[in-house]
Design a protein around this motif. Structure first.
Motif, short mmCIF file in Angstrom:
data_model
loop_
_atom_site.label_atom_id
_atom_site.label_comp_id
_atom_site.label_asym_id
_atom_site.label_seq_id
_atom_site.Cartn_x
_atom_site.Cartn_y
_atom_site.Cartn_z
N LYS A 80 0.93 -1.08 0.08
CA LYS A 80 -0.07 -0.15 0.01
C LYS A 80 0.58 1.42 0.03
O LYS A 80 1.84 1.28 0.63
N TYR A 84 -3.49 3.84 -2.40
CA TYR A 84 -3.71 2.92 -3.16
C TYR A 84 -3.06 1.37 -2.65
O TYR A 84 -1.84 1.46 -2.37
N THR A 86 -2.46 -3.00 -3.36
CA THR A 86 -2.81 -3.97 -4.14
C THR A 86 -1.68 -5.45 -4.10
O THR A 86 -0.56 -4.99 -3.53
N GLY A 111 0.73 -1.42 -8.68
CA GLY A 111 0.66 0.06 -8.37
C GLY A 111 1.22 0.88 -9.14
O GLY A 111 1.16 2.03 -9.27
#
Length: 126
Positions: A80, A84, A86, A111
């Motif tokens: 992170k 954002y 992922t 990202g």
């Protein structure tokens, strides 16, 4: 393990020309069989890694927004940054023209890869 960067101008020009042609539409698309799969870009200052996690070896760091050919994705370490996060990581080839390197068989955190969604539609799992 083999070295993953190549400093030859001829190899860079050939692969760069192929990926430049693929990237003209601005979205990830199926590439001809001679490239790594799907054209994308990678954000500046992105680490290119040996495995889909932040503790793996760094093969290089992009100096600016850089062209990439994405072969597939996997779910690896969740990362992170800001708002954002992922666990999607993309595998492929990155071309950094500023330093004259082609990084083959590297992992890029989702990202940092500009494909619109993680995982990007149409990119297969590894």
């Amino acid at each position: 393990m083999t070295k993953r960067s190549v400093s030859t101008a001829a190899a860079g020009l050939a692969l760069g020309a192929a990926l430049s042609l693929l990237g003209t539409a601005g979205t990830a698309e199926a590439a001809p069989p001679s490239t790594d799969g799907y054209a994308a870009t990678v954000q500046a200052h992105s680490n290119l890694r040996d495995a889909p996690n932040t503790s793996s070896r760094i093969w290089g760091t992009t100096t600016k927004v850089t062209e990439a050919g994405v072969a597939c994705y996997t779910r690896g370490q969740y990362v992170k940054v800001g708002s954002y996060g992922t666990d999607v990581w993309y595998f492929g080839t990155v071309i950094d023209y500023d330093i004259g390197h082609i990084y083959s068989n590297v992992w890029m955190w989702g990202g940092n890869v500009n494909v619109g969604a993680d995982p990007a539609p149409g990119i297969p799992g590894c």
